[in-house]
Design an enzyme around this catalytic site. Structure first.
Site, PDB file in Angstrom:
ATOM      1  N   GLY A   1      -2.049  -4.190   0.825  1.00 36.41           N
ATOM      2  CA  GLY A   1      -2.215  -5.416   1.583  1.00 36.41           C
ATOM      3  C   GLY A   1      -1.315  -6.550   1.162  1.00 36.41           C
TER       4      GLY A   1
ATOM      5  CB  SER B   1      -0.933   0.008   1.218  1.00 39.21           C
ATOM      6  OG  SER B   1      -0.190  -0.145   2.417  1.00 39.21           O
TER       7      SER B   1
ATOM      8  CG  HIS C   1      -1.375   3.263   4.987  1.00 40.46           C
ATOM      9  ND1 HIS C   1      -2.396   2.711   5.749  1.00 40.46           N
ATOM     10  CD2 HIS C   1      -0.908   2.283   4.181  1.00 40.46           C
ATOM     11  CE1 HIS C   1      -2.536   1.440   5.405  1.00 40.46           C
ATOM     12  NE2 HIS C   1      -1.660   1.156   4.456  1.00 40.46           N
TER      13      HIS C   1
ATOM     14  CG  ASN D   1       0.748  -5.475   4.352  1.00 34.38           C
ATOM     15  OD1 ASN D   1       0.173  -4.795   5.194  1.00 34.38           O
ATOM     16  ND2 ASN D   1       0.882  -5.083   3.095  1.00 34.38           N
TER      17      ASN D   1
ATOM     18  CG  ASP E   1      -3.903   4.331   8.442  1.00 33.13           C
ATOM     19  OD1 ASP E   1      -2.966   5.140   8.585  1.00 33.13           O
ATOM     20  OD2 ASP E   1      -4.054   3.661   7.399  1.00 33.13           O
TER      21      ASP E   1
END
Length: 215
Positions: free
Chosen positions: A75, A38, A191, A104, A188
């Site tokens: 992801g 991502s 990111h 991830n 979040d």
């Protein structure tokens, strides 16, 4: 039927072969394939504002024949990248492969040995296809445990050293290690936001540049 006439000068150039010679002399773009997650796929960002596009814009401004191919998928894990890499290599035939994967794996608690094995396999496959490789390192917060944090950070350098490839030690250097990094992350807190993208591009630039043809 009416005959089509071309400009006299253009006809002369075409007839002399100078036009075809000029095309032949134009340098082919050096393809740089970025296989990432991502952070490469511009998650939560305006399209075209991520670090890969910033590097592309820089090359374009310098009129350097370099084309970055963004194969980032939000992801994605090293296992996912490993499975889709062969098709990407066949399709694009890149001169350089940038591997920006692994975060991830850690977020899902996957075994570090598997992450290391996947990165190694991707590196070998890229080199077998004739590409140079740049591995992009990541880190995880200390709440994952001291030993896990240290081992995860170290595995990127271990693969780069073993395979003799270029390395960006930490993609988020100057972003995640700030005293108050929240201003450089999305809500979040995972990111990086748009304001952080120039720093990411600047972290990759010095490791990528030596892998490209000299001007």
């Amino acid at each position: 039927m009416k005959r089509r006439h071309c400009n006299a000068l253009l006809c002369a150039i075409l007839a002399s072969g100078a036009f075809h010679a000029a095309l032949a002399q134009a340098p082919a773009a050096t393809k740089v394939l970025v296989v990432g997650d991502s952070i490469s796929a511009e998650y939560g960002l305006r399209r075209g504002s991520g670090w890969i596009q910033l590097l592309q814009t820089h090359f374009d401004r310098e009129k350097r024949p370099v084309r970055l191919i963004n194969a980032g998928i939000s992801g994605d894990t090293t296992s996912g990248g490993r499975s889709r890499l062969p098709a990407l290599l066949r399709q694009h035939q890149p001169a350089v492969v940038v591997i920006e994967l692994g975060a991830n794996d850690a977020l899902r608690g996957l075994p570090l040995a598997m992450t290391r094995e996947n990165l190694t396999a991707m590196t070998k496959a890229s080199k077998d296809a004739g590409a140079k490789v740049l591995i992009v390192g990541m880190q995880v917060p200390p709440n994952y445990g001291g030993q896990y944090t240290r081992d995860f950070q170290a595995l990127f350098k271990q693969v780069a050293d073993a395979e003799k490839t270029a390395l960006v030690p930490f993609l988020l250097k100057g972003v995640a290690d700030q005293p108050d990094p929240t201003s450089l992350f999305q809500e979040d807190r995972i990111h990086p936001n748009e304001a952080a993208q120039p720093t990411l591009a600047a972290n990759v630039w010095p490791a990528l540049l030596p892998l490209l043809p000299k001007r």
